[in-house]
Design a protein around this motif. Structure first.
Motif, PDB file in Angstrom:
ATOM      1  N   VAL A 135     -35.750 -11.441  33.405  1.00 17.79           N
ATOM      2  CA  VAL A 135     -37.188 -11.197  33.278  1.00 17.79           C
ATOM      3  C   VAL A 135     -37.589 -10.072  34.230  1.00 17.79           C
ATOM      4  O   VAL A 135     -37.137 -10.027  35.380  1.00 17.79           O
ATOM      5  CB  VAL A 135     -38.000 -12.473  33.589  1.00 17.79           C
ATOM      6  N   ASP A 136     -38.417  -9.173  33.746  1.00 18.56           N
ATOM      7  CA  ASP A 136     -38.858  -8.025  34.540  1.00 18.56           C
ATOM      8  C   ASP A 136     -39.386  -8.469  35.906  1.00 18.56           C
ATOM      9  O   ASP A 136     -40.227  -9.364  36.002  1.00 18.56           O
ATOM     10  CB  ASP A 136     -39.949  -7.274  33.774  1.00 18.56           C
ATOM     11  N   LYS A 137     -38.872  -7.834  36.963  1.00 20.32           N
ATOM     12  CA  LYS A 137     -39.301  -8.182  38.318  1.00 20.32           C
ATOM     13  C   LYS A 137     -40.800  -7.953  38.515  1.00 20.32           C
ATOM     14  O   LYS A 137     -41.421  -8.574  39.375  1.00 20.32           O
ATOM     15  CB  LYS A 137     -38.516  -7.362  39.339  1.00 20.32           C
TER      16      LYS A 137
ATOM     17  N   ALA B  21     -30.402 -24.154  38.182  1.00 17.87           N
ATOM     18  CA  ALA B  21     -30.699 -22.720  38.089  1.00 17.87           C
ATOM     19  C   ALA B  21     -31.715 -22.303  39.146  1.00 17.87           C
ATOM     20  O   ALA B  21     -31.576 -21.246  39.779  1.00 17.87           O
ATOM     21  CB  ALA B  21     -31.224 -22.378  36.691  1.00 17.87           C
ATOM     22  N   LEU B  22     -32.732 -23.130  39.360  1.00 11.82           N
ATOM     23  CA  LEU B  22     -33.742 -22.829  40.382  1.00 11.82           C
ATOM     24  C   LEU B  22     -33.130 -22.876  41.782  1.00 11.82           C
ATOM     25  O   LEU B  22     -33.505 -22.092  42.660  1.00 11.82           O
ATOM     26  CB  LEU B  22     -34.914 -23.810  40.268  1.00 11.82           C
TER      27      LEU B  22
ATOM     28  N   ARG C  22     -30.193 -19.291  34.657  1.00 11.38           N
ATOM     29  CA  ARG C  22     -30.229 -18.382  35.804  1.00 11.38           C
ATOM     30  C   ARG C  22     -30.209 -16.930  35.342  1.00 11.38           C
ATOM     31  O   ARG C  22     -30.997 -16.101  35.817  1.00 11.38           O
ATOM     32  CB  ARG C  22     -29.033 -18.644  36.725  1.00 11.38           C
ATOM     33  N   ALA C  23     -29.311 -16.633  34.400  1.00  7.65           N
ATOM     34  CA  ALA C  23     -29.227 -15.274  33.876  1.00  7.65           C
ATOM     35  C   ALA C  23     -30.519 -14.889  33.151  1.00  7.65           C
ATOM     36  O   ALA C  23     -30.985 -13.751  33.252  1.00  7.65           O
ATOM     37  CB  ALA C  23     -28.039 -15.151  32.927  1.00  7.65           C
TER      38      ALA C  23
ATOM     39  N   ALA D 136     -38.065 -16.431  29.948  1.00  6.53           N
ATOM     40  CA  ALA D 136     -36.612 -16.564  30.015  1.00  6.53           C
ATOM     41  C   ALA D 136     -36.086 -17.361  28.827  1.00  6.53           C
ATOM     42  O   ALA D 136     -35.032 -17.039  28.266  1.00  6.53           O
ATOM     43  CB  ALA D 136     -36.211 -17.231  31.328  1.00  6.53           C
ATOM     44  N   MET D 137     -36.819 -18.407  28.425  1.00  4.49           N
ATOM     45  CA  MET D 137     -36.363 -19.265  27.327  1.00  4.49           C
ATOM     46  C   MET D 137     -36.247 -18.489  26.018  1.00  4.49           C
ATOM     47  O   MET D 137     -35.332 -18.738  25.222  1.00  4.49           O
ATOM     48  CB  MET D 137     -37.326 -20.445  27.154  1.00  4.49           C
ATOM     49  N   LYS D 138     -37.145 -17.565  25.793  1.00  9.58           N
ATOM     50  CA  LYS D 138     -37.077 -16.764  24.573  1.00  9.58           C
ATOM     51  C   LYS D 138     -35.807 -15.919  24.556  1.00  9.58           C
ATOM     52  O   LYS D 138     -35.184 -15.732  23.513  1.00  9.58           O
ATOM     53  CB  LYS D 138     -38.308 -15.869  24.461  1.00  9.58           C
TER      54      LYS D 138
END
Length: 219
Positions: free
Chosen positions: A115-117, A41-42, A109-110, A142-144
């Motif tokens: 997450v807010d930029k 993903a990274l 990735r999604a 992101a995990m949440k």
């Protein structure tokens, strides 16, 4: 209907022993898939084009071919290249882990992109290094967001683990099939195997909902 579940009662403990085999495969494969999924993903959201291309190619191959084919290539085909046989357990973990990583990488990735930029911009403005920003700020958020999707992938992995029966791993399905061969009654042991998988999936679903509720309360 010619059904008699009493004939397989003595074999129930034998079939139940397969639960631990299934759990060991699923947990090890999930850990491998999650770890590799984060890396992929990274790579996909990174600025290094070669790594992005490799991660996308990896995902395309593992999502575009059957899991059972990947398992058979690793168990039967890979020994032809490396010169020694691979046991059923590591072959299953490797196949399921590599396959799961492709799906998990897309989920993560999604989640990262969702997450807010402003979080990323504020971190960069404060001079926080990229690695630390991803580890301490972006990934936890992101995990949440992706927890339900990750839990669904874990449930899917648990069900798909039944295909290890084709390489002789002594999981739930394999043991049920053996009992069927010994008793000449396949319907009853296979139904029992299906019930075991169903109970496992229901348990994982309830666990996932409990973890999700706990994470919401911690917000």
């Amino acid at each position: 209907m010619n059904l008699d579940f009493t004939q397989i009662v003595p074999s129930i403990p034998y079939i139940l022993e397969g639960i631990w085999v299934t759990i060991k495969i699923v947990l090890a494969a999930a850990l491998l898939g999650f770890s590799l999924g984060i890396i992929l993903a990274l790579f996909k959201i990174g600025r290094v084009k070669v790594l992005t291309w490799l991660a996308d190619a990896y995902t395309s191959v593992f999502r575009g071919t059957p899991l059972v084919l990947q398992l058979l290539i690793i168990y039967f085909g890979l020994p032809q290249l490396i010169g020694f046989e691979i046991d059923a357990y590591p072959a299953a973990v490797l196949a399921f882990g590599l396959n799961s990583a492709a799906y998990i990488s897309e989920i993560i990735r999604a989640g990262i992109l969702a997450v807010d930029k402003g979080q990323r911009e504020a971190s960069l403005a404060l001079g926080i290094p990229y690695k630390r920003m991803m580890k301490d700020i972006i990934l936890p958020q992101a995990m949440k967001n992706i927890l339900p999707a990750l839990m669904n992938e874990f449930i899917t992995l648990t069900k798909e683990s039944a295909v290890v029966t084709v390489i002789g791993a002594m999981d739930i399905m394999r043991r049920a099939y053996i009992v069927g061969g010994q008793t000449y009654r396949y319907f009853e042991p296979l139904i029992l195997a299906g019930l075991i998988y169903y109970i496992m999936v229901i348990g994982l679903t309830l666990l996932g909902k409990a973890v999700e509720r706990r994470m919401r309360k911690s917000d």
